[in-house]
Write a protein that holds these residues in place. Structure first.
Motif, PDB file in Angstrom:
ATOM      1  N   MET A  72       0.663  -1.305  -0.074  1.00 47.54           N
ATOM      2  CA  MET A  72      -0.111   0.056  -0.237  1.00 47.54           C
ATOM      3  C   MET A  72       0.897   1.232   0.009  1.00 47.54           C
ATOM      4  O   MET A  72       0.593   2.301  -0.730  1.00 47.54           O
ATOM      5  N   VAL A  87       1.565   6.681   9.145  1.00 53.93           N
ATOM      6  CA  VAL A  87       2.249   5.318   8.453  1.00 53.93           C
ATOM      7  C   VAL A  87       3.442   5.139   8.976  1.00 53.93           C
ATOM      8  O   VAL A  87       3.890   4.033   9.184  1.00 53.93           O
ATOM      9  N   ILE A  98       5.885  -6.940  16.061  1.00 50.79           N
ATOM     10  CA  ILE A  98       6.484  -8.279  15.311  1.00 50.79           C
ATOM     11  C   ILE A  98       7.662  -8.785  16.060  1.00 50.79           C
ATOM     12  O   ILE A  98       7.927 -10.115  16.249  1.00 50.79           O
ATOM     13  N   GLY A 142      -0.603  -2.680  19.994  1.00 50.96           N
ATOM     14  CA  GLY A 142      -1.825  -3.136  19.073  1.00 50.96           C
ATOM     15  C   GLY A 142      -2.892  -2.004  19.146  1.00 50.96           C
ATOM     16  O   GLY A 142      -3.111  -1.496  18.026  1.00 50.96           O
ATOM     17  N   ARG A 153      -4.818   9.685  12.558  1.00 52.47           N
ATOM     18  CA  ARG A 153      -4.378  10.275  11.276  1.00 52.47           C
ATOM     19  C   ARG A 153      -5.059  11.684  11.079  1.00 52.47           C
ATOM     20  O   ARG A 153      -4.749  12.492  10.131  1.00 52.47           O
TER      21      ARG A 153
HETATM   22  C1  HEM Z   1       4.431  -3.560  10.077  1.00 50.95           C
HETATM   23  C2  HEM Z   1       4.134  -2.694   9.282  1.00 50.95           C
HETATM   24  C3  HEM Z   1       2.852  -2.039   8.735  1.00 50.95           C
HETATM   25  C4  HEM Z   1       2.930  -1.081   7.892  1.00 50.95           C
HETATM   26  C5  HEM Z   1       4.192  -0.824   6.672  1.00 50.95           C
HETATM   27  C6  HEM Z   1       1.602  -0.892   7.673  1.00 50.95           C
HETATM   28  C7  HEM Z   1       1.025   0.144   6.686  1.00 50.95           C
HETATM   29  C8  HEM Z   1      -0.306   0.537   6.587  1.00 50.95           C
HETATM   30  C9  HEM Z   1      -0.730   1.243   5.464  1.00 50.95           C
HETATM   31  C10 HEM Z   1       0.145   1.876   4.401  1.00 50.95           C
HETATM   32  C11 HEM Z   1      -2.171   1.464   5.314  1.00 50.95           C
HETATM   33  C12 HEM Z   1      -3.164   2.217   4.497  1.00 50.95           C
HETATM   34  C13 HEM Z   1      -3.070   3.607   4.886  1.00 50.95           C
HETATM   35  C14 HEM Z   1      -3.939   4.472   3.929  1.00 50.95           C
HETATM   36  O1  HEM Z   1      -4.208   4.117   2.778  1.00 50.95           O
HETATM   37  O2  HEM Z   1      -4.347   5.606   4.510  1.00 50.95           O
HETATM   38  C15 HEM Z   1      -2.476   0.819   6.767  1.00 50.95           C
HETATM   39  C16 HEM Z   1      -3.784   0.826   7.261  1.00 50.95           C
HETATM   40  C17 HEM Z   1      -4.246   0.332   8.379  1.00 50.95           C
HETATM   41  N1  HEM Z   1      -3.252  -0.223   9.376  1.00 50.95           N
HETATM   42 FE1  HEM Z   1      -1.227  -0.622   8.825  1.00 50.95          FE
HETATM   43  N2  HEM Z   1       0.818  -1.073   8.516  1.00 50.95           N
HETATM   44  C18 HEM Z   1       1.584  -1.912   9.322  1.00 50.95           C
HETATM   45  C19 HEM Z   1       1.095  -2.619  10.560  1.00 50.95           C
HETATM   46  C20 HEM Z   1       0.048  -2.449  11.141  1.00 50.95           C
HETATM   47  C21 HEM Z   1      -0.348  -2.935  12.564  1.00 50.95           C
HETATM   48  C22 HEM Z   1       0.671  -4.039  13.387  1.00 50.95           C
HETATM   49  C23 HEM Z   1      -1.484  -2.651  12.829  1.00 50.95           C
HETATM   50  C24 HEM Z   1      -2.583  -2.717  13.814  1.00 50.95           C
HETATM   51  C25 HEM Z   1      -1.983  -3.442  15.220  1.00 50.95           C
HETATM   52  C26 HEM Z   1      -2.217  -1.679  11.821  1.00 50.95           C
HETATM   53  C27 HEM Z   1      -3.295  -1.300  11.710  1.00 50.95           C
HETATM   54  C28 HEM Z   1      -3.852  -0.570  10.669  1.00 50.95           C
HETATM   55  C29 HEM Z   1      -5.269  -0.016  10.350  1.00 50.95           C
HETATM   56  C30 HEM Z   1      -6.274  -0.308  11.753  1.00 50.95           C
HETATM   57  C31 HEM Z   1      -5.155   0.433   9.127  1.00 50.95           C
HETATM   58  C32 HEM Z   1      -6.630   1.037   8.546  1.00 50.95           C
HETATM   59  C33 HEM Z   1      -6.845   2.659   8.725  1.00 50.95           C
HETATM   60  C34 HEM Z   1      -8.086   2.997   8.105  1.00 50.95           C
HETATM   61  O3  HEM Z   1      -8.203   2.872   6.875  1.00 50.95           O
HETATM   62  O4  HEM Z   1      -8.770   3.552   8.958  1.00 50.95           O
HETATM   63  N3  HEM Z   1      -0.792  -1.734  10.893  1.00 50.95           N
HETATM   64  N4  HEM Z   1      -1.284   0.484   7.237  1.00 50.95           N
END
Ligand code: HEM
Length: 158
Positions: A72, A87, A98, A142, A153
């Motif tokens: 993404m 992000v 992790i 988490g 955000r």
């Molecule tokens: C380990 C590396 C991680 C990367 C590189 C990453 C990256 C991203 C990216 C690029 C998005 C999309 C953002 C957007 O389009 O606006 C996203 C969404 C999201 N991520 Fe991660 N993430 C990671 C880990 C996590 C973890 C560990 C959690 C929760 C424990 C998490 C929870 C979320 C949630 C809830 C969204 C949705 C946000 C929304 O659309 O309201 N992410 N993440």
């Protein structure tokens, strides 16, 4: 890549639901109930079995989260440089989560299984105590990452 964004975000959020939801249930619900109702041999055997069934799902999540996350980042933001602050925070804290999980899996959980099989309850109890602390930390991280990724955000500048 942009057209696959809905698929990536869906797999990403489903991984979060399974991992963080599972930790919430284990820590907040099962832990106090088991402590109240079971003596150490039954309690430690229960936890060794619970983790043995939960951790394969966590493995899926800890692979799927960074893979879908970076797909993404490159698809939507053109790389790390173009990614907003929330992000970067998610990437940093998610990586920490992790690493903590990998440590739990390869160190205290491995020892817990061994000591439960040997019926060495005091040493097994020490391993469970370590897992409890580390899973508690990961649960808080988490929940914080979910708050940052979904709500935060809108508060912090990009
Ligand atoms: C380990 C590396 C991680 C990367 C590189 C990453 C990256 C991203 C990216 C690029 C998005 C999309 C953002 C957007 O389009 O606006 C996203 C969404 C999201 N991520 Fe991660 N993430 C990671 C880990 C996590 C973890 C560990 C959690 C929760 C424990 C998490 C929870 C979320 C949630 C809830 C969204 C949705 C946000 C929304 O659309 O309201 N992410 N993440």
């Amino acid at each position: 890549m942009q057209t696959l964004h809905p698929l990536f975000i869906t797999l990403h959020v489903l991984s979060v639901v399974v991992w963080v939801g599972g930790m919430f249930f284990a820590w907040v619900v099962l832990r106090p109930t088991a402590a109240q109702q079971l003596e150490p041999p039954a309690r430690l055997t229960l936890w060794a079995g619970v983790f043995a069934r939960f951790f394969p799902w966590v493995w899926v999540a800890v692979v799927a989260l960074p893979v879908t996350g970076y797909l993404m980042i490159f698809g939507r933001f053109g790389g790390m440089g173009g990614a907003p602050l929330y992000v970067h925070l998610m990437n940093g804290l998610g990586t920490l989560m992790i690493l903590i999980y990998l440590h739990v899996n390869f160190a205290p959980f491995r020892r817990l299984r061994r000591e439960v099989a040997a019926q060495n309850w005091p040493v097994a109890g020490k391993q469970l105590a370590q897992i409890r602390v580390l899973v508690g930390v990961n649960l808080l991280l988490g929940l914080a990452v979910v708050a940052i990724a979904s709500g935060g955000r809108f508060l912090v500048p990009g």
